[in-house]
Structures are given as C-alpha cells and as structure tokens.
Enzyme design. Structure first.
Site, PDB file in Angstrom:
ATOM      1  N   CYS A   8       0.830  -1.205   0.000  1.00 31.05           N
ATOM      2  CA  CYS A   8       0.000   0.000   0.000  1.00 31.05           C
ATOM      3  C   CYS A   8       0.865   1.256   0.000  1.00 31.05           C
ATOM      4  CB  CYS A   8      -0.905   0.034   1.217  1.00 31.05           C
ATOM      5  SG  CYS A   8      -2.004  -1.366   1.320  1.00 31.05           S
ATOM      6  N   ASP A  37       2.551   2.514   2.584  1.00 27.96           N
ATOM      7  CA  ASP A  37       2.501   3.291   3.829  1.00 27.96           C
ATOM      8  C   ASP A  37       3.272   2.596   4.946  1.00 27.96           C
ATOM      9  OD1 ASP A  37       0.756   5.235   2.763  1.00 27.96           O
ATOM     10  OD2 ASP A  37      -0.924   3.865   3.026  1.00 27.96           O
ATOM     11  N   CYS A  88      -5.584   0.560   4.327  1.00 28.91           N
ATOM     12  CA  CYS A  88      -4.120   0.595   4.336  1.00 28.91           C
ATOM     13  C   CYS A  88      -3.529   1.809   5.040  1.00 28.91           C
ATOM     14  CB  CYS A  88      -3.594   0.598   2.911  1.00 28.91           C
ATOM     15  SG  CYS A  88      -3.439  -1.044   2.228  1.00 28.91           S
TER      16      CYS A  88
END
Lengths: 400, 128
Positions: free
Chosen positions: B36, B38, B109
């Site tokens: 994602c 992150d 996410c």
C-alpha cells in the site's frame, strides 16, 4: 495552474472546436437517414473517415471503426478477435499481451481468461520497460490468435518494438500457412500515446488492429477509433443498427468524429515541430529534476526509445500521492502512475513489471509535457519540488 | 486531488504535528504495508503521574499518502497526555472519525496510526 499531465488528456484546439461546431445544431442529422439532413452528416463522417484513412495508410474506409475512445477500441479488439477465433478454432484461444498495457487491455484479457476460458500470456518487460520480440516468439502457441503490445507506454514512455514483433508474427503466419493451419493470428497495438509524436502507418508498423483516442492529441474526449485490417475476423461486441457496417452499432457521434479527424490532421501536420519542442522541454525537465538527490528517471535510458512527452521519476523514500497533493496545492498538475490508477492503492503495474519494489513503485510521479508548457514552467516547478521532497523525506522512517 | 481529503485531514497533512525521531523513546511501534506504500513509526515517552502511566510525549515518522501522514499526526495529538490504558483503546476507525472521515479506499491501508500507537505501548510494556 501549470499543467504537466498531457498524457492524461489535452485541451481541445480552437480549430478542432470550430470544425465540430456545425454538427451540433445546424447539420444535426442522423447519418443513417436518407434525406438531405442525414446526407449532410453522412458526408461529414465520410470525409473524416477519408482523412483518417490517409493518415493511417488504411486501404478501405471500412477499416476504420469509430468508437467512444481507446477503452472501447481495446475491448473491441481483444474480445472481438477472441470470440471470432474461439468459434473458428473450436477451442480456447490464446492471447498474448504485454504486462505494461493500459488497464483497458489487461483487464479485458483477465476477463477473457476468467469468463471466456481464453488462455492469456502476460509478457514481461526488461528493467527499462521494453518487450523483447523474442519473448513474443517464444510465447506463441498453436492456438495463439492475438498479440497486443502498445506502441508507446503511457506511464514511462517506452516505445515498444512493434515493427520487430510484427516480423515475428509474419513468420509464424507463414509457418501456419505452410502447414495448412488456418488458425488466425493477428497483431493489435494501442497507439494512443504515440500518435502525436511518431508516424503511425498501419503497413509500416505491420499491425492488423490499432487503437486511438482523440483527446490525447487536442481532440475531444469520448471519441476514438479501431483500425481493423480487411480480412481480420472479429465478432462485433455492440449489436443493434447497421452502423459501421454492423461492427459497432449505435448512432455515430458525428461532431466528435469530425473533431477527431481535424485533430489528427493537425497532429500529423505539426508532428515534427511538436515532438521537437516537447522533447526539448522534457530534456530540460529531466536535467532540472535530477538536481534533486536520490531520484531516478524510469523507463528506457536511450532517449530514442522513449516518447518525448513523458518523464516518470522515482523519488526514493517518498510516496507519490503526497508529492502530488503538495504540487496541486501550489498549482501544478502531474500524476502518479496513470491517471486512471491515481486514487487507487495498488502500486503501478508498469513500474512493478520493470522490477521495482512495491515501495519504489509508490514513489513515482509522472510529468507529461505538451502544448501548454514553456521552459519557465519547469523553473517554476523547481522552485518548489526540491523543498517538497526534502520535507517528505524528513518525515519518512525509511532512510536510504 | 485536494478534494480527496477534507479540511482537517489536509491541515494535518500540510502541517503535521509532532514529526520526528525521539532518541530516548520508552516505546517504538512500527506498522505498515509496502504494497500500500505506507509505513508508520511512532515513538512514545511514558511518565508516571499519581501512580498512573501517562503518555507525556509522542512523535512519528511516516512514509505514505496524505491519509497516512494525517492520521499519524492526528493520533499523536489525540493521545498526548492520555493515560496509557485509555490510549490503548484508540482505534483506527476512531481516528478516521475524529478527522471527519477518510475516503473509503484509504480506510484499510493508510489508517494504521492507532495500530502503530498500540505497537509502541506494547513495546514499552515489554521493556518495563
């Protein structure tokens, strides 16, 4: 606003708008009608088709099918060929697509795989995003009916070896012919991003099908075409009236078709000067952005193998969306991945196919230049971009 | 792009609070998902007040999208000064709600700041 997103879309040129204008409220007839008003619309469409035929080097008017844009054209090419071939060969057809095609090709291929029983090979690319024609040769099977490889990639601008792939396909066709094998094998290319920058002649490229959309070269959105070489067997996907010789039912979008022809004509005429201007601007952009540490220009290293309007940078240790929002707040328009995938969480399939990690793929930003840009736009960008990257890197837990 | 997020989220994204590494942190929590894009790291300082453990300071570092940065910033503000037992109960959904909502696509996410805080508290507890 400073617009660095010409690969997403372009504004309609005044000349194009002017060419379209009569066909909304003055010459508004249905081209299928028999009387004068219809004839007028039919003639305009006919003329547009002739213009386009000439530009693409098509042999017959029936080879140009007007559509609503490249997504429809690409859907029609893949589904149409797969369906007709399945009927002809009496078994599951095999299709080859590159892993870096636009989603409208990849998702159509996936759909054919899951709902239609087609076999699909997704061709890998090298770290520069280029397909190897030898891989196409290796991937061809007895039941391969279609190969689809784009002419120029929309995310990082790689110009794919379409002519070489066409050679491979011709060789395979000859082999089949000698064996008396009647299984068809066609070659389709999505030329959407390339058209404004390189000559697109169907015979020179050696393609049987080719997709275009007008809004990438200063024409209107919502209109495109699929070139289909005479003799190519494909099953129409839209049923109804007899428009486009029964291969794409539905009243033709006359003003937009006229607009697309005008835009193509202008793009064809201006191509050399436009490519040169945009190429020089992109060179300058690349030179300036490289002043920022720890960045990489992704895609082919050799400029000759890259479309002149696209520069996609990997900013290590930063996430693309954060850069884009910061740029947007300052009035700069750019995108991460393709316009269609911004706002999705998946890292770009193109960057990943080139071997970059998920995190790296998330750190890419695409700048695509065009008519609206001048050198000072890049200087303006560079007043802000280094600071944005520095700020975001300072915030990041990943230091590399 | 900017209308992707509301004003409060944009405020925390553009002026994130409590950014940085805490050298003498009592607990560190890291969560994230490279797919994602992150990754969040939270640092906490714990003090004892009247026999109760309180989060006296929190800082963060985040690599990620607007939502990831904004939720990280917000959770540090939310939890600063809280009793450890209360801070532990902060959920990712509560952070998103207090921020006035996040785009649905970002909920899974990019909304992990509360999880990072819980990880940091867990880390502190494992050491003390």
């Amino acid at each position: 606003m400073i617009y660095f997103d010409h690969a997403a879309t372009t504004p309609v040129k005044q000349e194009v708008k002017k060419a379209m204008d009569p066909y909304f409220s003055d010459k508004w007839g249905n081209p299928s009608s028999i009387y004068g008003l219809g004839r007028e619309a039919r003639e305009a469409m006919c003329e547009a088709r002739q213009t386009i035929m000439g530009i693409l080097g098509a042999e017959r008017p029936s080879e140009i099918i007007f559509t609503s844009g490249a997504t429809e054209s690409n859907n029609l090419a893949l589904k149409g060929v797969a369906e007709a071939a399945a009927f002809e060969i009496g078994g599951p057809p095999h299709i080859i697509v590159s892993a870096i095609e636009h989603h409208c090709v990849l998702d159509t291929a996936k759909h054919l795989e899951s709902s239609f029983g087609a076999e699909v090979t997704y061709l890998s690319v090298n770290e520069e995003g280029l397909v190897n024609p030898l891989d196409v040769e290796k991937a061809i099977k007895d039941n391969t009916v279609l190969v689809s490889v784009m002419l120029g990639n929309n995310e990082m601008g790689a110009i794919e070896p379409v002519k070489e792939i066409s050679g491979v396909i011709k060789g395979e066709r000859e082999k089949r012919e000698k064996k008396g094998d009647k299984t068809p094998l066609y070659f389709h290319t999505d030329a959407v991003q390339a058209f404004a920058f390189m000559p697109v002649k169907v015979d020179e490229l050696g393609v049987d099908m080719l997709s275009l959309t007008a809004h990438k070269f200063y024409g209107p959105k919502g209109v495109g075409l699929l070139y289909v070489r005479t003799g190519t067997k494909f099953a129409p996907q839209q049923k109804g009236g007899a428009q486009e010789k029964g291969r794409r039912a539905g009243t033709e979008n006359v003003p937009y078709i006229v607009g697309m022809a005008k835009a193509m004509e202008m793009a064809e005429k201006n191509r050399e000067a436009y490519s040169k201007k945009v190429g020089e601007l992109t060179d300058y952009l690349v030179k300036r952005v490289k002043e920022i540490p720890k960045i990489e220009l992704i895609g082919p290293k050799n400029k000759e193998k890259r479309l002149p309007h696209i520069a996609n940078f990997l900013f290590k240790g930063v996430e693309g969306e954060s850069i884009l929002i910061n740029l947007d707040m300052l009035g700069f328009a750019a995108s991460s991945g393709s316009a269609c995938t911004s706002g999705s969480l998946e890292p770009s399939h193109v960057t990943k196919a080139m071997g970059y990690s998920d995190l790296e793929a998330h750190g890419t930003v695409r700048f695509s230049l065009g008519e609206l840009n001048k050198r000072s736009d890049i200087d303006e960008l560079m007043k802000h971009l280094p600071g944005i990257i520095e700020k975001l890197r300072a915030m990041s837990p990943i230091k590399e | 792009m900017s209308d992707l997020y509301n004003e409060k989220v944009m405020d925390h994204f553009t002026n994130p609070r409590n950014v940085g590494v805490m050298k003498d942190a009592d607990g560190v929590g890291e969560v994230g998902n490279p797919t994602c894009g992150d990754i969040m790291k939270l640092f906490i300082k714990v003090d004892k007040k009247n026999g109760e453990e309180v989060l006296s300071d929190i800082t963060f570092q985040t690599l990620g999208c607007g939502a990831a940065i904004a939720t990280s910033s917000y959770v540090t503000e939310m939890a600063k000064g809280m009793k450890l037992a209360d801070a532990e109960k902060i959920t990712n959904d509560a952070v998103a709600k207090e921020l006035g909502g996040l785009p649905p696509i970002k909920m899974h996410c990019s909304n992990l700041a509360a999880s990072a805080l819980r990880e940091a508290i867990k880390d502190y507890r494992s050491k003390s």
